[in-house]
Design a protein around this motif. Structure first.
Motif, PDB file in Angstrom:
ATOM      1  N   GLY A  69       0.809  -1.213   0.000  1.00 23.96           N
ATOM      2  CA  GLY A  69       0.000   0.000   0.000  1.00 23.96           C
ATOM      3  C   GLY A  69       0.840   1.260   0.000  1.00 23.96           C
ATOM      4  O   GLY A  69       0.542   2.228  -0.719  1.00 23.96           O
ATOM      5  N   GLU A  70       1.913   1.268   0.783  1.00 20.59           N
ATOM      6  CA  GLU A  70       2.739   2.464   0.891  1.00 20.59           C
ATOM      7  C   GLU A  70       3.548   2.699  -0.379  1.00 20.59           C
ATOM      8  O   GLU A  70       3.754   3.853  -0.781  1.00 20.59           O
ATOM      9  CB  GLU A  70       3.675   2.316   2.093  1.00 20.59           C
ATOM     10  CG  GLU A  70       4.482   3.563   2.405  1.00 20.59           C
ATOM     11  CD  GLU A  70       3.614   4.722   2.843  1.00 20.59           C
ATOM     12  OE1 GLU A  70       4.031   5.875   2.640  1.00 20.59           O
ATOM     13  OE2 GLU A  70       2.516   4.469   3.392  1.00 20.59           O
ATOM     14  N   TYR A  71       4.003   1.645  -1.022  1.00 24.50           N
ATOM     15  CA  TYR A  71       4.805   1.766  -2.243  1.00 24.50           C
ATOM     16  C   TYR A  71       4.075   1.094  -3.392  1.00 24.50           C
ATOM     17  O   TYR A  71       4.605   0.216  -4.078  1.00 24.50           O
ATOM     18  CB  TYR A  71       6.179   1.130  -2.036  1.00 24.50           C
ATOM     19  CG  TYR A  71       6.909   1.677  -0.837  1.00 24.50           C
ATOM     20  CD1 TYR A  71       7.412   2.982  -0.837  1.00 24.50           C
ATOM     21  CD2 TYR A  71       7.094   0.915   0.310  1.00 24.50           C
ATOM     22  CE1 TYR A  71       8.073   3.498   0.261  1.00 24.50           C
ATOM     23  CE2 TYR A  71       7.757   1.420   1.413  1.00 24.50           C
ATOM     24  CZ  TYR A  71       8.246   2.714   1.384  1.00 24.50           C
ATOM     25  OH  TYR A  71       8.894   3.228   2.477  1.00 24.50           O
ATOM     26  N   ALA A  72       2.814   1.506  -3.584  1.00 27.79           N
ATOM     27  CA  ALA A  72       1.983   0.891  -4.631  1.00 27.79           C
ATOM     28  C   ALA A  72       2.499   1.194  -6.027  1.00 27.79           C
ATOM     29  O   ALA A  72       2.217   0.446  -6.971  1.00 27.79           O
ATOM     30  CB  ALA A  72       0.537   1.371  -4.490  1.00 27.79           C
ATOM     31  N   ASN A  73       3.242   2.290  -6.207  1.00 24.34           N
ATOM     32  CA  ASN A  73       3.762   2.616  -7.530  1.00 24.34           C
ATOM     33  C   ASN A  73       4.850   1.660  -7.979  1.00 24.34           C
ATOM     34  O   ASN A  73       5.217   1.646  -9.160  1.00 24.34           O
ATOM     35  CB  ASN A  73       4.289   4.054  -7.549  1.00 24.34           C
ATOM     36  CG  ASN A  73       5.311   4.292  -6.451  1.00 24.34           C
ATOM     37  OD1 ASN A  73       5.260   3.667  -5.397  1.00 24.34           O
ATOM     38  ND2 ASN A  73       6.228   5.210  -6.686  1.00 24.34           N
ATOM     39  N   TYR A  74       5.397   0.817  -7.068  1.00 30.27           N
ATOM     40  CA  TYR A  74       6.405  -0.169  -7.438  1.00 30.27           C
ATOM     41  C   TYR A  74       5.786  -1.520  -7.778  1.00 30.27           C
ATOM     42  O   TYR A  74       6.515  -2.453  -8.129  1.00 30.27           O
ATOM     43  CB  TYR A  74       7.408  -0.375  -6.286  1.00 30.27           C
ATOM     44  CG  TYR A  74       8.320   0.797  -6.046  1.00 30.27           C
ATOM     45  CD1 TYR A  74       9.479   0.966  -6.793  1.00 30.27           C
ATOM     46  CD2 TYR A  74       8.036   1.733  -5.066  1.00 30.27           C
ATOM     47  CE1 TYR A  74      10.331   2.034  -6.562  1.00 30.27           C
ATOM     48  CE2 TYR A  74       8.879   2.808  -4.820  1.00 30.27           C
ATOM     49  CZ  TYR A  74      10.020   2.958  -5.586  1.00 30.27           C
ATOM     50  OH  TYR A  74      10.856   4.026  -5.350  1.00 30.27           O
ATOM     51  N   LEU A  75       4.478  -1.667  -7.676  1.00 29.14           N
ATOM     52  CA  LEU A  75       3.830  -2.950  -7.926  1.00 29.14           C
ATOM     53  C   LEU A  75       3.922  -3.316  -9.402  1.00 29.14           C
ATOM     54  O   LEU A  75       3.647  -2.498 -10.278  1.00 29.14           O
ATOM     55  CB  LEU A  75       2.370  -2.918  -7.481  1.00 29.14           C
ATOM     56  CG  LEU A  75       2.107  -2.806  -5.974  1.00 29.14           C
ATOM     57  CD1 LEU A  75       0.627  -2.638  -5.695  1.00 29.14           C
ATOM     58  CD2 LEU A  75       2.640  -4.031  -5.238  1.00 29.14           C
ATOM     59  N   THR A  76       4.291  -4.569  -9.656  1.00 26.13           N
ATOM     60  CA  THR A  76       4.337  -5.061 -11.039  1.00 26.13           C
ATOM     61  C   THR A  76       3.010  -5.642 -11.489  1.00 26.13           C
ATOM     62  O   THR A  76       2.770  -5.762 -12.691  1.00 26.13           O
ATOM     63  CB  THR A  76       5.414  -6.135 -11.160  1.00 26.13           C
ATOM     64  OG1 THR A  76       5.137  -7.197 -10.222  1.00 26.13           O
ATOM     65  CG2 THR A  76       6.793  -5.550 -10.848  1.00 26.13           C
ATOM     66  N   ASN A  77       2.153  -6.020 -10.580  1.00 28.60           N
ATOM     67  CA  ASN A  77       0.836  -6.567 -10.914  1.00 28.60           C
ATOM     68  C   ASN A  77      -0.187  -6.020  -9.939  1.00 28.60           C
ATOM     69  O   ASN A  77      -0.636  -6.705  -9.021  1.00 28.60           O
ATOM     70  CB  ASN A  77       0.882  -8.097 -10.845  1.00 28.60           C
ATOM     71  CG  ASN A  77      -0.330  -8.740 -11.492  1.00 28.60           C
ATOM     72  OD1 ASN A  77      -1.259  -8.059 -11.925  1.00 28.60           O
ATOM     73  ND2 ASN A  77      -0.329 -10.063 -11.546  1.00 28.60           N
ATOM     74  N   PRO A  78      -0.577  -4.753 -10.114  1.00 25.61           N
ATOM     75  CA  PRO A  78      -1.518  -4.158  -9.158  1.00 25.61           C
ATOM     76  C   PRO A  78      -2.904  -4.778  -9.201  1.00 25.61           C
ATOM     77  O   PRO A  78      -3.595  -4.819  -8.180  1.00 25.61           O
ATOM     78  CB  PRO A  78      -1.539  -2.679  -9.551  1.00 25.61           C
ATOM     79  CG  PRO A  78      -1.087  -2.647 -10.958  1.00 25.61           C
ATOM     80  CD  PRO A  78      -0.137  -3.776 -11.130  1.00 25.61           C
TER      81      PRO A  78
END
Length: 1041
Positions: A545-554
Motif C-alpha cells: 500500500g505504501e509503495y503501490a507505484n512499485y507494484l508489477t501486478n496491481p
C-alpha cells in the motif's frame, strides 16, 4: 518365633513379583510388632528393614521414638542403625528432635572417634536453628581433635550450622581460620576448609581477602585437583576486589593449563581466567594475547579430541564468554562451532546458536546464515509428539535391576532401540533459530549485509519454514497478536524496515511483499500445514500500500486484498489491508495521461463497486480500528463512484478527455507528500505537548451504547455471485500458472549430492527454494548480459542474441568467414601510458566488481541524537534475556536458604572495607541500641523518683536524727539543738540537706524566698504540691526569723 533379617526382606521382595504391595504391607506389620519389643537386637533389625522400605516411599515417621531408643543404645552397631534411620526419616520439624538433642551432645563428647562420627554425619540432615545454637559449644572443641577425620567432619558440620543459623559462624570462624593457617594440618582437613571458604566467598568475598597469601600457597604447592578447582573459583571472586592478584595468578594458571591432563581442572582454569576478569585486564598485552590463544586452543581440543558432549557444552560456554573480548580468535574456530549446530543434543545446539550470534561479521554472515537456513529446510518438520516413529523417548525403556543369577533377569530388561532418523527440530528451536538469523542480519542497522537482495530472499525463505502458532480462536482478541510467540512478525518487520531504509532495493522488497499478499501463491509462499508465517501479511500489506507505484501486478494485488478470505485475518492485519486498498486504487486510477474513455470508466466503476461490496460488511466489525477505516474508505469510494458516473466520457480514438479530478488528484493527494522515514525510538518523547490538548475528555459519551449495539448486529452473509469473478482467481492460466508442489515434498526431497561437511561448502541451492534460485539466476543473467567475461552455464538453452565474437566461439570447428571478423583498433601505447601514469587503474580483465555501496537511512529524531543501546529499537530483534530468573534468590545444594549469610560479617574490628549493606546494618543497630538505652534510663529515673517519694514520707525522722547528731559534732555551738527538741532548726537543716542532694537550684530559690519571710515565703512554697511536709518547716523558720 523366626524373625526375618534385611536380606530375607530383600530376597522375599524379589520373589513376590506382581504382589509386592501385599508383601511390603505384611512386612511393615511384622516390623511394628518387632520394634515394640524390649530386645534391642530385634528392634534394631526391624528399624533397619523400615529404613530400607522408607527408601521406596513408605512412611516411617510413626517410629520416630523407636529410632531415638536405638540411637541411645550403648552398642555401636545398634547406634549406627539408629543414626541411619534418623538421617533417613527425621525432618527439621520432627517432634522427638528436641529429645534427641541431648543424645547428640552426649555422643559428640564421646572419647571414641567412631561414635563421634555418627552425630557429625547426622547433624547436617536434621539441624534446625534452635539445635544449631545449642550444639555449637560441643562442636567447637572437636576442631582440635587428634583424629583428622573428626576435624574434617566438624568443619563441614559447622558450615551446615551456618546455613541454618548464620550467627554460629562468628564464634567458629577464628578456629577454622587457625586450622587453615596451620601448615602441618592434614590435607583432607585443609581441603574441607577450602570448600567451606569457597561456598562462603561468593557471598562476602571481602571477608576472605586477608587469606589470599595462604590460599595462593595452597594453589601453587597443592597436588589436589579438586582443591585447586575450589581455589580457582575463590580467586575468581577475589580478583575484582584486589587487582594486584591478577599479575600474581597469571603464571600458575598458565602453567596448569599447559601441564594438566584433567579436563575438569583445565576448564575451571579457563573459566576462572574469564570470570575473574584476568583476560580483560591483560587485554592488549603480549601476555594477554598468549593466554587468550592458549585458552582458545585448549577449548578447541576439548571439542574435537575428546568428543564428550559435556565437554563440548562447557567449551561452548567458555567460547561465549571469550567472544566478548576476543571475537577474532573465536571466529577462527567457527568450523567446529558450526558443526555443533547439527549436534543431536538440543542443549549443545542452543549454545552454539548463541555463540555464532556474537562472532558474526561481514565475511562470515552469508556462510553462517546459510548453514542455519539449510538446517531449517532439511530437518524433519513433524514434532516427536505427533510422529511416533521419530519418538525416541517411547522406544527406550527401563527395567528393574536383577542379579546375574536370576533366571528372569534378561526378560525384565528391554533392549534399547535407537531411531535411525535424525531427531526432528522442535518448534521452539525453529523459532529461536529464526530470531537469531534476524538478529545477526539486522545488527547495527545492517552493518554486516552487503547484498540486500540476498537478505530479502532469506526473509521470504524464512516465511516458508516458519513453525505453526496458536490460532486466533486460541488467543484473546483483545491482546496484541505480537504477544504470541509468532516469529513471522519479526520477519515482516525486517522486510518493512528494509523497504523503508534501503531505497535501492525497494522494488525487490515490494516484489517480495506482493508475492506474499497474492492469494493464488499462498500455498507456495507459506508452509503447507498450520498457520506459520501468516503474521508477515500485516507488514506485506503495508508495503504494497505504501509503495503501490512499485507494484508489477496491481490488479492481482487488489484482487488479493479484496478476497473474501481477508476478512478471516486478525483484526490488526485486516486494518492494514483496508488502509492499503485505497492506496493501490489511487495508483491504478490516478493516471492523468490516460484519456477518460468508456472502457476506462467501466473498469473503474467495476473496481469501485468491488471495493464498496468488500467494505460494507466491515463497517460493523467488532474491532473499532477495522470499523473506523472501513467506514472512512467506504464513504470515499462512494464519492469517487459518483464522480466517475457523472463525468462524460470521450471517444477512444478522438480527442483527449480529462478524467475526474477526484480520481487523479484528490484521492492520490491523500497518500502523497512527505515520504515516511524511520524515526528514532526516543523521538516521540521530545515532541512538545500542544497547549490546550485534552486527552481525558471522551470523544463520544455514548461509546458503550454504540459498542453494545454493534455486538448485537451480525455480519451480512448474503453475497452476490456477480462479484465472485473478481474475488476468485481464474480457473486456469496455461502460460503463467506455477507448478504447485507441497512444501513437505520440497523439504523431504533427498539431496543428490552429499551434505557438505563444512560450512564453507554451503551454497544457495541448499537453503533457498528452486523458484527463488531461478529468479536470482535470471536477474544475474540480465545484469551481466553485456559483460564479455561472464560465462553463462545455461546460454545454450536461451535465444539470447549473440555478438559476432560470440558466434565465432560458438561455431567451434566449423568454417568461419575470416572477412566477417571485426577489426578492432588497439592503441597499446595509449593504454600502457595510461596504466603507468595512473597507479589506481585496476586489472581490466577481472570479472569481479567492487561491492556497491548501499545507502541505509538512519533514524530521524528531534534535537541531539541519542547514542544509546539499540535494544530499544523495534527494527532490531534482540535476544530474550532471563531477567526474571536472575532476580530469584539462589538456593544451595543442601536445599537450605542461605541468603542470610550475605549479611553476616566475620570482621569484628571493622577494619575492612564496609559495603552499603554493612553501613545500613550498623546504623540500624546503633539506632536500636540508642532506643534501648533511652528506655532503660527512663525506667531508672522513674524508679529513683518513686524511691525518693517513699523515703520522704516514711524515713524522714531517721534521717533527722542522724543529721542532728552529725551536725552537733561538726558544726559546733551555732547548730546544736537539745536532745528532746524536734523543732524547726534541725528539721530545717535536715530538709535542706535533702534538697541539696536532689536539686541545688531549687534549694537556692527556696532560701531566697525564706529570707523574704512571712506570707511571701508561704505562698511561694505552697505552689510545690509534692512536698507538703516542707511547708511546716519553712513556716517555723519564717516565724523564728
Amino acid at each position: 518365633m523366626f524373625e526375618k533379617s534385611l536380606y530375607d526382606l530383600i530376597r522375599g521382595l524379589r520373589n513376590h513379583k506382581g504382589t509386592e504391595k501385599e508383601y511390603i504391607a505384611e512386612s511393615i506389620r511384622e516390623c511394628r510388632k518387632e520394634i515394640r519389643s524390649n530386645d534391642m537386637d530385634l528392634k534394631s533389625t526391624a528399624l533397619m528393614k523400615l529404613t530400607y522400605l522408607e527408601m521406596f516411599g513408605y512412611d516411617m515417621s510413626w517410629a520416630s521414638f523407636n529410632v531415638l531408643e536405638v540411637m541411645s543404645s550403648p552398642k555401636y552397631r545398634h547406634k549406627r542403625t539408629g543414626y541411619l534411620a534418623a538421617v533417613q526419616s527425621f525432618r527439621r520439624d520432627t517432634e522427638v528432635l528436641m529429645l534427641a538433642e541431648n543424645q547428640l551432645k552426649k555422643d559428640i563428647s564421646s572419647p571414641t572417634p567412631t561414635v563421634i562420627s555418627l552425630p557429625l554425619n547426622a547433624i547436617p540432615h536434621v539441624i534446625n536453628p534452635s539445635m544449631a545454637n545449642s550444639v555449637l559449644s560441643d562442636l567447637l572443641p572437636r576442631l582440635t581433635h587428634s583424629h583428622a577425620s573428626i576435624r574434617k567432619k566438624t568443619v563441614v558440620t559447622l558450615y551446615r550450622l551456618a546455613l541454618v543459623y548464620p550467627e554460629t559462624l562468628r564464634p567458629a570462624w577464628p578456629k577454622i581460620k587457625e586450622r587453615l593457617q596451620d601448615e602441618h594440618e592434614d590435607p583432607s582437613v585443609t581441603a574441607a576448609i577450602v570448600n567451606v571458604i569457597c561456598e562462603l566467598g561468593w557471598r562476602r568475598p571481602q571477608d576472605f581477602l586477608p587469606l589470599a597469601p595462604r590460599l595462593f600457597d595452597l594453589l601453587v604447592e597443592g597436588n589436589n585437583n579438586w582443591m585447586a578447582i575450589k581455589l580457582i573459583k575463590l580467586f575468581a571472586t577475589l580478583t575484582p576486589l584486589e587487582p594486584r592478584l591478577i599479575k600474581k595468578l597469571l603464571p600458575p594458571l598458565t602453567r596448569i593449563i599447559k601441564e594438566t591432563s584433567a579436563m575438569s581442572l583445565l576448564y575451571e582454569c579457563i573459566n576462572g581466567i574469564i570470570q575473574g576478569g584476568i583476560l580483560e585486564a591483560v587485554e592488549g598485552t603480549s601476555d594477554g594475547e598468549e593466554i587468550a590463544r592458549l585458552c582458545v586452543g585448549k577449548l578447541r581440543g576439548m571439542m574435537i579430541i575428546e568428543g564428550d558432549a559435556n565437554l563440548k557444552y562447557v567449551a561452548l560456554l567458555a567460547f561465549e564468554r571469550i567472544v566478548r573480548s576476543h571475537p577474532h580468535l573465536v571466529s577462527q574456530q567457527q568450523d567446529v562451532i558450526l558443526n555443533c549446530i547439527d549436534d543431536p543434543d538440543i542443549s549443545i545446539r542452543m549454545r552454539a546458536l548463541d555463540l555464532v550470534v556474537g562472532m558474526v561479521n561481514t565475511d562470515n554472515l552469508t556462510a553462517i546464515v546459510g548453514r542455519l537456513m539449510r538446517q531449517l529446510r532439511t530437518a524433519p518438520t513433524v514434532s516427536s509428539t505427533e510422529n511416533t516413529a521419530n519418538d525416541r523417548s517411547g522406544q527406550t525403556g527401563l527395567g528393574p535391576y536383577g542379579e546375574p543369577d536370576d533366571s528372569d533377569a534378561e526378560e525384565s530388561l528391554r533392549q534399547e532401540k535407537r531411531s535411525d532418523q535424525p531427531p526432528p527440530l522442535p518448534d521452539d528451536y525453529r523459532v529461536t533459530v529464526i530470531r537469531r538469523v534476524l538478529e545477526m542480519c539486522s545488527r547495527d542497522t545492517y552493518a554486516n549485509i552487503t547484498d540486500f537482495e540476498w537478505y530479502i530472499d532469506v526473509l521470504v525463505q524464512l516465511v516458508r519454514v516458519s513453525p505453526a502458532t496458536k490460532t486466533a480462536s486460541d488467543t484473546d482478541e483483545d491482546l496484541d497478536i505480537e504477544d504470541v510467540d509468532d516469529v513471522s512478525h519479526g520477519i515482516g518487520r525486517q522486510l518493512q524496515n528494509v523497504a523503508v531504509r534501503v531505497k535501492s532495493v525497494r522494488p525487490e522488497a515490494v516484489e517480495a511483499a506482493q508475492s506474499l499478499v497474492l492469494v493464488d501463491r499462498r500455498d507456495q509462499m507459506f508452509p503447507s500445514s498450520g498457520n506459520g508465517g501468516l503474521g508477515v501479511l500485516e507488514y506485506a500489506g503495508w508495503i504494497v500500500g505504501e509503495y503501490a507505484n512499485y507494484l508489477t501486478n496491481p490488479d492481482a494485488t487488489m484482487t488479493s486484498l479484496l478476497h473474501p478470505t481477508s476478512t478471516q485475518l486478525p483484526s490488526k492485519t485486516l486494518a492494514i489491508y483496508l488502509q492499503a486498498v485505497p492506496k493501490v486504487f489511487a495508483s491504478m486510477a490516478g493516471s492523468e495521461q490516460v484519456s477518460w474513455t468508456p472502457e476506462r470508466k467501466t473498469l473503474m466503476t467495476l473496481l469501485m463497486a468491488r471495493i464498496v461490496h468488500f467494505l460494507e460488511p466491515l463497517s460493523t466489525h467488532p474491532s473499532l480500528e477495522v470499523q473506523e477505516r472501513a467506514v472512512e474508505m467506504l464513504e470515499l469510494m462512494r464519492l469517487a463512484s459518483e464522480a466517475a458516473s457523472g463525468t462524460v466520457t470521450g471517444d477512444a480514438y478522438g480527442d483527449f478527455t480529462d478524467p475526474p479530478l477526484l480520481l487523479t488528484q484528490a484521492i492520490p493527494a491523500l497518500f502523497s507528500g512527505a515520504e515516511l522515514n524511520p524515526v528514532a525510538a526516543g523521538a516521540q518523547h521530545k515532541v512538545p505537548i500542544p497547549d490546550g490538548l485534552d486527552l481525558d475528555t471522551p470523544i463520544n459519551p455514548n461509546l458503550n451504547t454504540l459498542l453494545a449495539e454493534a455486538e448485537q448486529e451480525g455480519f451480512e452473509s448474503d453475497e452476490d455471485d456477480v462479484y465472485a469473478a473478481y474475488s476468485e482467481p481464474p480457473a486456469s492460466h496455461p502460460s503463467t500458472a506455477p507448478h504447485h508442489t507441497p512444501a513437505a515434498d520440497r523439504l523431504d526431497v533427498p539431496l543428490k549430492e552429499k551434505e557438505p561437511t563444512s560450512y564453507q561448502n554451503a551454497t544457495e541451492d541448499e537453503y533457498l527454494d528452486p523458484d527463488i534460485l531461478a529468479r536470482r539466476k535470471a536477474e544475474r543473467r540480465e545484469r551481466y548480459k553485456d559483460d564479455p567475461f561472464y560465462i553463462d552455464p545455461e546460454a545454450q538453452q536461451t535465444s539470447r542474441p549473440l555478438t559476432p565474437l560470440g558466434s565465432i566461439v560458438r561455431a567451434g570447428n566449423e568454417e568461419v568467414d575470416i572477412d566477417a571478423i571485426p577489426i578492432m583498433d588497439l592503441d597499446l601505447h595509449h593504454t600502457s601510458s595510461r596504466s603507468a601514469s595512473d597507479p589506481h587503474v585496476g586489472r581490466t580483465r577481472s570479472p569481479r566488481k567492487a561491492p556497491k555501496r548501499v545507502e541505509i537511512m538512519g533514524d530521524e529524531t528531534l534535537g541531539p541524537s541519542d547514542t544509546g543501546d539499540s535494544s530499544a529499537r523495534e527494527d532490531i530483534v534482540a535476544p530474550r534475556r532471563a531477567s526474571a530468573a536472575a532476580g530469584k534468590s539462589k538456593k544451595s545444594l543442601l536445599q537450605v536458604d542461605s541468603s542470610q549469610l550475605g549479611a553476616l560479617s566475620l570482621e569484628d574490628d571493622g577494619s575492612g572495607p564496609m559495603t552499603q549493606l554493612d553501613i545500613e546494618r550498623k546504623e540500624a543497630e546503633e539506632a536500636e541500641m540508642k532506643r534501648a538505652l533511652m528506655e532503660v534510663e527512663r525506667l531508672r529515673l522513674e524508679m529513683q523518683r518513686a524511691s525518693e517519694r517513699v523515703e520522704a514520707r516514711r524515713e524522714v525522722v531517721v534521717r533527722k536524727k542522724k543529721k542532728k547528731v552529725r551536725k552537733a559534732e561538726i558544726d559546733g555551738e551555732e547548730v546544736v539543738v537539745p536532745v528532746g527538741d524536734e523543732g524547726g532548726e534541725g528539721r530545717e537543716k535536715g530538709v535542706k540537706k535533702k534538697k541539696k542532694k536532689k536539686n541545688a537550684d531549687a534549694e537556692g530559690k527556696a532560701e531566697e524566698r525564706d529570707k523574704d519571710g512571712g506570707e511571701d515565703g508561704q505562698e511561694g512554697v505552697v505552689k510545690k504540691k509534692k512536698k507538703k511536709r516542707r511547708q511546716v518547716v519553712l513556716d517555723d523558720e519564717g516565724g523564728a526569723e
